[in-house]
Design an enzyme around this catalytic site. Sequence first.
Site, PDB file in Angstrom:
ATOM      1  N   HIS A 188     -38.979  17.004 -14.873  1.00  0.00           N
ATOM      2  CA  HIS A 188     -37.919  17.574 -14.038  1.00  0.00           C
ATOM      3  C   HIS A 188     -38.013  17.017 -12.613  1.00  0.00           C
ATOM      4  CE1 HIS A 188     -38.342  21.028 -17.023  1.00  0.00           C
ATOM      5  NE2 HIS A 188     -37.061  20.743 -17.102  1.00  0.00           N
ATOM      6  N   SER A 195     -42.120  18.268 -21.842  1.00  0.00           N
ATOM      7  CA  SER A 195     -41.094  19.244 -22.217  1.00  0.00           C
ATOM      8  C   SER A 195     -41.623  20.634 -21.905  1.00  0.00           C
ATOM      9  CB  SER A 195     -40.803  19.123 -23.713  1.00  0.00           C
ATOM     10  OG  SER A 195     -40.121  20.275 -24.166  1.00  0.00           O
ATOM     11  N   SER A 196     -40.730  21.516 -21.499  1.00  0.00           N
ATOM     12  CA  SER A 196     -41.138  22.900 -21.236  1.00  0.00           C
ATOM     13  C   SER A 196     -41.706  23.514 -22.507  1.00  0.00           C
ATOM     14  CB  SER A 196     -39.930  23.715 -20.770  1.00  0.00           C
ATOM     15  OG  SER A 196     -39.315  23.059 -19.689  1.00  0.00           O
ATOM     16  N   GLY A 243     -31.881  13.961 -18.015  1.00  0.00           N
ATOM     17  CA  GLY A 243     -32.979  13.182 -18.567  1.00  0.00           C
ATOM     18  C   GLY A 243     -32.590  12.511 -19.881  1.00  0.00           C
ATOM     19  N   LYS A 278     -34.539  12.033 -22.110  1.00  0.00           N
ATOM     20  CA  LYS A 278     -35.265  12.822 -23.115  1.00  0.00           C
ATOM     21  C   LYS A 278     -34.298  13.565 -24.047  1.00  0.00           C
ATOM     22  CE  LYS A 278     -38.265  16.001 -24.679  1.00  0.00           C
ATOM     23  NZ  LYS A 278     -37.498  17.192 -24.646  1.00  0.00           N
ATOM     24  N   GLY A 335     -35.784  25.658 -16.036  1.00  0.00           N
ATOM     25  CA  GLY A 335     -37.059  26.108 -15.479  1.00  0.00           C
ATOM     26  C   GLY A 335     -38.253  25.689 -16.320  1.00  0.00           C
ATOM     27  N   ALA A 336     -39.406  26.391 -16.105  1.00  0.00           N
ATOM     28  CA  ALA A 336     -40.688  25.961 -16.678  1.00  0.00           C
ATOM     29  C   ALA A 336     -40.854  24.479 -16.326  1.00  0.00           C
ATOM     30  CB  ALA A 336     -40.755  26.200 -18.177  1.00  0.00           C
ATOM     31  N   LEU A 337     -40.716  24.212 -15.052  1.00  0.00           N
ATOM     32  CA  LEU A 337     -40.622  22.831 -14.574  1.00  0.00           C
ATOM     33  C   LEU A 337     -41.915  22.056 -14.769  1.00  0.00           C
ATOM     34  CD1 LEU A 337     -38.616  23.345 -11.244  1.00  0.00           C
ATOM     35  CD2 LEU A 337     -37.749  22.933 -13.555  1.00  0.00           C
TER      36      LEU A 337
HETATM   37  P1  AMP Z   1     -34.387  21.511 -19.429  1.00  0.00           P
HETATM   38  O1  AMP Z   1     -34.995  22.367 -18.379  1.00  0.00           O
HETATM   39  O2  AMP Z   1     -35.259  21.272 -20.606  1.00  0.00           O
HETATM   40  O3  AMP Z   1     -32.989  21.959 -19.788  1.00  0.00           O
HETATM   41  O4  AMP Z   1     -34.214  20.081 -18.771  1.00  0.00           O
HETATM   42  C1  AMP Z   1     -33.512  19.902 -17.570  1.00  0.00           C
HETATM   43  C2  AMP Z   1     -33.278  18.435 -17.360  1.00  0.00           C
HETATM   44  O5  AMP Z   1     -34.546  17.763 -17.286  1.00  0.00           O
HETATM   45  C3  AMP Z   1     -32.501  17.786 -18.529  1.00  0.00           C
HETATM   46  O6  AMP Z   1     -31.580  16.851 -18.004  1.00  0.00           O
HETATM   47  C4  AMP Z   1     -33.599  17.130 -19.312  1.00  0.00           C
HETATM   48  O7  AMP Z   1     -33.152  16.018 -20.064  1.00  0.00           O
HETATM   49  C5  AMP Z   1     -34.547  16.684 -18.194  1.00  0.00           C
HETATM   50  N1  AMP Z   1     -35.885  16.454 -18.721  1.00  0.00           N
HETATM   51  C6  AMP Z   1     -36.602  17.269 -19.523  1.00  0.00           C
HETATM   52  N2  AMP Z   1     -37.776  16.702 -19.865  1.00  0.00           N
HETATM   53  C7  AMP Z   1     -37.801  15.483 -19.261  1.00  0.00           C
HETATM   54  C8  AMP Z   1     -38.741  14.407 -19.225  1.00  0.00           C
HETATM   55  N3  AMP Z   1     -39.892  14.458 -19.898  1.00  0.00           N
HETATM   56  N4  AMP Z   1     -38.430  13.305 -18.496  1.00  0.00           N
HETATM   57  C9  AMP Z   1     -37.260  13.230 -17.820  1.00  0.00           C
HETATM   58  N5  AMP Z   1     -36.328  14.215 -17.815  1.00  0.00           N
HETATM   59  C10 AMP Z   1     -36.591  15.320 -18.519  1.00  0.00           C
END
Ligand code: AMP
Length: 277
Positions: free
Chosen positions: A33, A181-182, A143, A145, A27-29
């Site tokens: 995302h 990033s969130s 991602g 990332k 979340g905190a999209l």
């Molecule tokens: P998270 O909510 O941080 O667990 O991320 C969920 C998914 O989104 C994971 O596969 C992350 O690698 C991807 N993600 C997070 N930030 C980015 C970004 N800036 N660009 C692409 N994918 C991302």
Amino acid sequence: MQIFYTQSSLRNFLNAKHSIGFVPTMGALHEGHLELIKASKKSNKTTVCSIFVNPTQFNNPQDLEKYPRTTEQDIALLESVDCEVLFLPSVEEIYPTPNILTFDFGYQNSVMEGKFRPGHFSGVGVVVSKLFNIVQPHKAYFGQKDFQQCLIIKQLVQELFFPIELIIVDTKREADGLAMSSRNKRLNDEARAIAPKLYQTLQFAILQTAHSDVKEISLKCSQILNAIPLITVEYVEFVDWETGKIVESLQNGRKYGICIAAQVGEVRLIDNIIFVA
Ligand code: AMP
């Protein structure tokens, strides 16, 4: 968009659906995302996004507590890109009994995020396995990332024979280069202003590979960043994309990632850049 809170209702809905793409998130999209959702929508009939702040992957309880939660805004963003399904389970839905499962990803547990965040990848492995079993997607989107996360999910899919194709999506960045990033929401103005230095340093590192050795470059990058007030580097490592191993020299034609983690003000950030030597 349909929203499901329980695994049974989601399973009923997805039953026998062909072509399911899955995007697990906490979340905190943000737009990063949404890139994953868009990629999934391009090649699947149904895209399922999950939002679950997974307690077992936080090695630091304060980090879990401070993790941003913006569900209403997340729903609006998912609707803006026509995501078909949102899975929004409670902690009790995913962990009806206290978690006893652990994953050991061997080498990856001992380096970079594995080393600096003990237990983190075990928690990621547990929750992603549970979510894969509930959603049973054909394709899953992660991602770049989270470079090392991509490596351990690849390992997980291979070791447990999940019949799922993994798709790695490029890192989406702010105009000044900061990887979305969130956690960026928690940067104060001063920290936000210097945070793009991480990406600039990664770009500098690539340029240096033409004439310097890997260890020297890593050291130089740490020195440059540590000289900036508010930044404390945890690691700068060159990693072979295929083997996932940290390297001390480069071979022409091979693909590598340069991975970085640093505390920037109050917030711990990671980033990486992929290049072919
Ligand atoms: P998270 O909510 O941080 O667990 O991320 C969920 C998914 O989104 C994971 O596969 C992350 O690698 C991807 N993600 C997070 N930030 C980015 C970004 N800036 N660009 C692409 N994918 C991302």
